[in-house]
Design a protein around this motif. Sequence first.
Motif, PDB file in Angstrom:
ATOM      1  N   ASP A  96      38.269  38.571  35.643  1.00 51.67           N
ATOM      2  CA  ASP A  96      38.920  39.264  36.760  1.00 51.67           C
ATOM      3  C   ASP A  96      39.007  40.770  36.536  1.00 51.67           C
ATOM      4  N   ARG A 106      33.578  37.468  42.911  1.00 54.43           N
ATOM      5  CA  ARG A 106      34.852  37.594  42.201  1.00 54.43           C
ATOM      6  C   ARG A 106      35.691  38.722  42.809  1.00 54.43           C
ATOM      7  N   VAL A 118      38.119  32.636  37.752  1.00 57.81           N
ATOM      8  CA  VAL A 118      37.855  33.766  38.649  1.00 57.81           C
ATOM      9  C   VAL A 118      38.857  33.818  39.804  1.00 57.81           C
TER      10      VAL A 118
END
Length: 407
Positions: A120, A195, A388
């Motif tokens: 992330d 993402r 994610v």
Amino acid sequence: MADRKETKHETARNEETPRPAVFMKISMFVVVVLIAVLLSLRNPKIEAEGKNNHIPAFLQRHDPSPMENEGLSYDFYQDSCPEAEGIVRSQMKGFFSNQKGVPANLLRLFFHDCFIQGCDASVLLNSTDPNNNRSVEKQAPPNLTLKGFDRIEAIKEELEKVCPGVVSCADVLALATRDGILLTGGPFYPVFTGRKDSVESHFQEALSDIPSPNHNISQILSLFQRRGFDERDTVSLLGAHNVGRISCDFIRNRFGNFSGTGHPDNTVASDFMDELRLQCQDGHGITQVGAPTLTPAPTPTTATLIKGNSKPMMMFSEQLSVAISSGSDFDGHYYQNLLRSRGLLFADQQLMANNITASLVRTYASDDGTTFRKDFSRAMLQMSNHGVLTGNNGEVRIKCALPRSHS
């Protein structure tokens, strides 16, 4: 005679009748092939691994739909930013031509990002948590030996010129890492994109959850298992230590009073121990340039008080010093060294202390690296999709070092 002629003409007509049908089938086949070619030209992003001009077999055995269900898809930016992956690839080629160590730096940065709370881009944040009512201040990252922040920021700046606010920093890091591995001669694996970026860094988790060079095999397997990686995944991922450079500071404790024994680390071959002592004799090693997953065990001489924390956090200087090359090829030499008790890190050599992991080391050391490369590709695909943020979760940062609200 007339009957014979008629029969002959009738037979000829019967022989000629199927020909139009045959031509029609051939025409339909040609049309299908042309459509397939046109579709492949529309989405040409998959690149071949090395000399093998095909999609890796492991991908064909796995349906990508689980990633799509999580919000990731192949070529996510095809419509919103079709140049995105090309920009990342081009930038990485430029970085690599000037500095061969960039791929190893980004690989380690990527591992640190994904291993904590998932991929992330939290590792890229250089600020305090914006949700805890403290002002955003420059904060030392959990491990100052990490390199490559500036490279990711540079790629992001190029993307912002073309597609403002579209491509996440998490996707930039994932794509750049894969492209860097390819540039070093490593294996291909697909990167599914889509993402989102975290709005906070995971500072405390990073201090405690990253494997250490001094961890034993039980500790290593436990940390990887918590994130869904089995023994095979773990051994193949640690094969990332095939490339890069490692600081003498991470191995110097093996030379003398190792773990309070009063003796050198007995898992190191004596001739290799002599070589390491010779290369690290100046006593100033600090920075780990490569060796992606592991983070250094803190030493009392490098304590730094981080704002917002009541206790000193052990950090590391950024000055580059003595470092030993761990190699430059994605083959089996890392595992061959372990069989000879020549692992650079204690944690590396610990792969020989467990029956399952030792068996995998022998497997990866037994060929030209093909088995390792295949398993490494599969494990990296799994790693890149770990934890994610997608959809309405997270955000797309403008600058990777800051939450969007502070950019």
